[in-house]
Design a protein around this motif. Structure first.
Motif, PDB file in Angstrom:
ATOM      1  N   ALA A   1       0.839  -1.298  -0.243  1.00 35.19           N
ATOM      2  CA  ALA A   1      -0.249  -0.155   0.046  1.00 35.19           C
ATOM      3  C   ALA A   1       0.484   1.096   0.222  1.00 35.19           C
ATOM      4  N   ALA A   2       1.848   1.333   0.304  1.00 35.41           N
ATOM      5  CA  ALA A   2       2.874   2.309   0.854  1.00 35.41           C
ATOM      6  C   ALA A   2       3.270   2.523  -0.532  1.00 35.41           C
ATOM      7  N   LEU A   3       4.511   1.610  -1.061  1.00 37.35           N
ATOM      8  CA  LEU A   3       5.062   1.468  -2.191  1.00 37.35           C
ATOM      9  C   LEU A   3       4.290   1.372  -3.485  1.00 37.35           C
ATOM     10  N   GLY A   4       3.427   0.671  -3.532  1.00 44.29           N
ATOM     11  CA  GLY A   4       2.602   0.552  -4.750  1.00 44.29           C
ATOM     12  C   GLY A   4       1.982   2.228  -5.766  1.00 44.29           C
ATOM     13  N   PRO A   5       1.607   1.871  -6.795  1.00 47.82           N
ATOM     14  CA  PRO A   5       0.643   2.992  -7.514  1.00 47.82           C
ATOM     15  C   PRO A   5      -0.656   3.504  -6.663  1.00 47.82           C
ATOM     16  N   SER A   6      -0.608   5.110  -6.608  1.00 50.14           N
ATOM     17  CA  SER A   6      -1.890   5.281  -5.788  1.00 50.14           C
ATOM     18  C   SER A   6      -3.176   4.451  -6.649  1.00 50.14           C
ATOM     19  N   SER A   7      -3.851   3.721  -6.563  1.00 47.97           N
ATOM     20  CA  SER A   7      -4.765   2.792  -7.469  1.00 47.97           C
ATOM     21  C   SER A   7      -5.478   1.806  -6.595  1.00 47.97           C
ATOM     22  N   LEU A   8      -6.845   2.483  -6.326  1.00 45.61           N
ATOM     23  CA  LEU A   8      -7.489   1.345  -5.556  1.00 45.61           C
ATOM     24  C   LEU A   8      -7.252  -0.184  -5.482  1.00 45.61           C
ATOM     25  N   SER A   9      -7.346  -1.140  -6.228  1.00 45.55           N
ATOM     26  CA  SER A   9      -6.999  -2.062  -6.291  1.00 45.55           C
ATOM     27  C   SER A   9      -5.598  -2.476  -5.709  1.00 45.55           C
ATOM     28  N   VAL A  10      -4.394  -1.779  -5.829  1.00 46.21           N
ATOM     29  CA  VAL A  10      -3.206  -1.745  -4.958  1.00 46.21           C
ATOM     30  C   VAL A  10      -3.178  -1.466  -3.231  1.00 46.21           C
ATOM     31  N   VAL A  11      -4.441  -0.535  -3.423  1.00 47.28           N
ATOM     32  CA  VAL A  11      -4.149  -0.049  -1.844  1.00 47.28           C
ATOM     33  C   VAL A  11      -5.282  -1.455  -1.073  1.00 47.28           C
ATOM     34  N   VAL A  12      -6.145  -1.596  -1.662  1.00 44.42           N
ATOM     35  CA  VAL A  12      -7.379  -2.910  -1.471  1.00 44.42           C
ATOM     36  C   VAL A  12      -6.117  -3.814  -1.161  1.00 44.42           C
ATOM     37  N   LEU A  13      -5.547  -4.750  -2.083  1.00 48.75           N
ATOM     38  CA  LEU A  13      -3.954  -5.682  -1.901  1.00 48.75           C
ATOM     39  C   LEU A  13      -4.242  -6.002  -0.787  1.00 48.75           C
ATOM     40  N   GLY A  14      -3.222  -3.995  -0.667  1.00 44.00           N
ATOM     41  CA  GLY A  14      -2.306  -4.880   0.851  1.00 44.00           C
ATOM     42  C   GLY A  14      -3.619  -4.198   2.482  1.00 44.00           C
ATOM     43  N   ARG A  15      -4.721  -4.029   2.195  1.00 45.97           N
ATOM     44  CA  ARG A  15      -5.410  -4.087   3.242  1.00 45.97           C
ATOM     45  C   ARG A  15      -6.291  -5.177   4.080  1.00 45.97           C
ATOM     46  N   GLY A  16      -6.289  -5.552   2.360  1.00 37.99           N
ATOM     47  CA  GLY A  16      -6.099  -7.787   2.878  1.00 37.99           C
ATOM     48  C   GLY A  16      -5.702  -7.831   3.419  1.00 37.99           C
ATOM     49  N   LEU A  17      -3.894  -8.495   3.433  1.00 36.03           N
ATOM     50  CA  LEU A  17      -3.460  -8.532   3.664  1.00 36.03           C
ATOM     51  C   LEU A  17      -3.468  -7.958   5.221  1.00 36.03           C
ATOM     52  N   GLN A  18      -3.228  -6.600   5.202  1.00 40.85           N
ATOM     53  CA  GLN A  18      -3.032  -6.611   6.751  1.00 40.85           C
ATOM     54  C   GLN A  18      -4.219  -7.056   7.819  1.00 40.85           C
ATOM     55  N   GLY A  19      -5.388  -7.693   6.684  1.00 35.31           N
ATOM     56  CA  GLY A  19      -6.236  -7.708   7.841  1.00 35.31           C
ATOM     57  C   GLY A  19      -5.992  -9.215   8.104  1.00 35.31           C
ATOM     58  N   MET A  20      -4.656  -9.914   7.677  1.00 32.48           N
ATOM     59  CA  MET A  20      -4.258 -11.482   8.531  1.00 32.48           C
ATOM     60  C   MET A  20      -3.899 -11.415   9.938  1.00 32.48           C
ATOM     61  N   GLY A  21      -4.077 -10.120  10.045  1.00 33.95           N
ATOM     62  CA  GLY A  21      -2.971  -9.904  11.611  1.00 33.95           C
ATOM     63  C   GLY A  21      -4.099 -10.554  12.653  1.00 33.95           C
ATOM     64  N   ALA A  22      -5.836 -10.247  12.463  1.00 36.46           N
ATOM     65  CA  ALA A  22      -6.703 -10.659  13.227  1.00 36.46           C
ATOM     66  C   ALA A  22      -6.401 -11.873  13.776  1.00 36.46           C
TER      67      ALA A  22
END
Length: 599
Positions: free
Chosen positions: A79-100
């Motif tokens: 999410a930090a390094l990728g381009p400012s697109s919704l799909s990239v940030v959503v992918l990053g947020r999905g991986l963050q969700g595994m922390g739960a």
């Protein structure tokens, strides 16, 4: 370290919430699409929790913690390094969700590794991190984005997770309590689809419309896949979720209370920040900025830290059942206060903090109740299910609060806004949920008259001294008996652990220095068997159940036996169980009904 890890992954749930109104402009998308930045984290976390928790029991708890933290690091960097697109940030947020999934695994590590007298307070603090991280996420997000760019949110998240990943490697030992065995792939797929469709319908129903075809399809698919999953799990020898254990009264009622208290907890978090940000022209709002509104959650978060040891002390003295009831009632009182204390920021904060205190007290008791009622080898997966139900409760709470705020509105300056009554309706609903949670806790079995020893408060023993031993339950012909239950008892009669056999008749027990053990095996249709064994190595001698259970009796005609009489065994609701005819002596052999049946 485990509690800090829990706080770091809990931060992910609310870290981007204050920026949701800005993301459509930042990512060139619509507000509805931007909401996926929150939804995807919820969905991935819900799906990952039972799977990761089960894998932790099977292959190692620290290993799964490292996997979860690694996913958070990778997702944050994407999410930090990728381009400012919704799909990239959503992918990053999905991986963050595994922390739960890390939190229930961390709780089970505490039970395995800490001295018994310290486990209660440790579990209480770990449980409180669910609220602490969520409360800290919103002000932290506001402060970071005011001084830096939105990318800095993900850089900070990556840095925190990387530091904790290194700390876990250095500090946390790998638990010896592992079951091994085959993973339930079919059960995992079916449960994942069922959860995805259920939570998608709940989280998107307010946006799509509750009668929209997409919402209805989600709920129908959830029902269908749950209906398929349940019998699959009951037939599987080593299921992803042990439903037979989950429907035991202590586990079932604790999970019901978890869902209800999750609903009540999240309503406080959502309503407080929104009420603080409402313009003063509404007559009840305070016009605070996003950062200031987020900071208003900190007193509640700090109170959760302060009251975690209080909850542990209550559990030691009065039992986890009383602690859970107390926490739920405190939450209900806090919501009643919220209904009437709305005139100043201080009044709102007092009500919100009281609810947070109740959350800390109640949340801390639930893992204790769960771990006391499940095999040691299943503590992570059992806590994972409990955490999952809390997540379903929070998702439902989010949808319910949003529906109420949009249903009861007022017009201010030509703009429709929620009225004070909308918030008050939400408070009453959350109070009812907390009271229902207290009712579920009240129905839990009462604690024994003699206070339990410290080791019994959260399970059995700790300090990493347990080893896994394995045995088999067989028929007289040597074939395996699946779904038999084996209890390991000390010669004094105290239970050490218990387990259920898989399709190969294998069971596993966690033992801590026992030389002699009494094994009690039971299975449907067989007479129970008790054997004293000497523990040597990691394999126990097989248990043979050879005596089939039967019911027998005699039919008489007056004083004489009645030959050829028909005898039918019927359950108390009228269901036919078996029938037979008497022999020349009037005797009536019959197969035995299941244990606990009334006929």
């Amino acid at each position: 370290m485990l509690s800090i890890c829990g706080t770091v992954v809990s931060l992910q749930q609310t870290l981007v919430v204050p920026l949701l109104p800005e993301f459509p402009r930042l990512l060139g998308t619509t507000l509805e699409n931007a909401s996926w930045l929150v939804t995807i984290t919820l969905l991935v976390g819900a799906v990952a929790t039972p799977i990761v928790a089960r894998l932790a029991d099977m292959f190692g708890k620290r290993r799964m913690m490292l996997l979860c933290l690694g996913a958070v690091v990778v997702g944050s960097l994407i999410a930090a390094l990728g381009p400012s697109s919704l799909s990239v940030v959503v992918l990053g947020r999905g991986l963050q969700g595994m922390g739960a999934a890390l939190i229930p695994v961390g709780i089970s590590i505490m039970r395995d590794e800490l001295p018994p007298e310290r486990v209660g307070s440790a579990v209480a603090l770990m449980s409180a991190t669910l609220g602490i991280g969520g409360a800290a996420g919103m002000p932290l997000s506001g402060i970071i984005t005011e001084r830096f760019s939105w990318h800095a949110l993900f850089w900070v998240s990556a840095a925190f997770a990387a530091v904790m990943l290194a700390a876990v490697v250095l500090v946390i030992p790998e638990s010896k309590v592992r079951t091994g065995g085959r993973f339930d792939y079919l059960g995992a797929v079916l449960l994942s689809v069922a959860l995805l469709t259920l939570l998608l319908g709940i989280s998107k129903g307010g946006t799509w419309g509750w009668t929209d075809e997409r919402t209805i399809v989600c709920f129908v698919l959830a029902v269908v896949f749950f209906a398929i999953w349940l019998p699959v799990e009951l037939r599987t020898g080593r299921p992803l979720v042990d439903l037979r254990t989950s429907v035991r009264r202590p586990v079932l009622l604790t999970n019901v209370a978890s869902l209800l208290l999750g609903f009540a907890m999240f309503a406080n978090m959502l309503s407080t920040t929104q009420q603080m940000q409402m313009p003063t022209s509404t007559g009840y709002g305070f016009g605070l900025s996003v950062t200031a509104a987020g900071l208003s959650m900190l007193p509640g978060g700090l109170s959760m830290v302060a009251f975690a040891p209080v909850s542990a002390a209550m559990t030691r003295r009065y039992g986890a059942r009383v602690t859970l009831i107390t926490g739920a009632l405190i939450m209900a009182v806090g919501y009643v206060m919220r209904v009437f204390l709305t005139h100043t920021v201080a009044q709102v904060l007092i009500g919100s903090t009281v609810i947070s205190i109740g959350t800390a007290v109640g949340y801390a008791a639930m893992p204790t109740l769960i771990m006391r009622s499940v095999p040691i080898t299943e503590t992570a997966s059992a806590n994972g299910l409990n955490t999952l139900l809390r997540a379903i409760g929070t998702a439902t709470s989010s949808a319910a609060v949003a529906a109420m705020l949009s249903a009861t509105t007022m017009t201010v300056g030509g703009v429709q806004m929620p009225s004070l009554a909308a918030f008050q309706h939400g408070f009453w609903l959350a109070a009812l949920a907390a009271l229902a949670g207290a009712g579920a806790a009240l129905a839990l079995p009462t604690a024994p008259t003699r206070p339990p020893e410290p080791a019994e408060v959260v399970g059995r023993t700790g300090q990493g001294s347990e080893t896994i031993v394995e045995g088999r339950v067989l028929r007289a012909d040597g074939s395996a008996i699946a779904k038999a239950v084996v209890s390991g008892l000390r010669p004094s009669g105290a239970q050490v652990d218990w387990g259920r056999t898989d399709d190969d008749g294998r069971y596993r027990l966690a033992l801590s220095g026992q030389d002699a053990l009494v094994l009690v095996a039971t299975a449907d249709g067989f007479a129970p068997c008790a054997e004293r064994v000497e523990v040597a190595g990691d394999t126990l001698p097989p248990i043979t159940l050879g005596e089939r259970l039967t019911l027998s009796g005699t039919v008489r005609d007056g004083d004489a036996p009645a030959a050829g009489a028909t005898v039918t065994l019927v359950r108390h609701l009228g269901e036919h169980q078996a029938h037979t005819t008497t022999d020349d002596g009037g005797a009536t052999p019959s197969t035995c009904p299941r244990e606990g049946d009334t006929c």
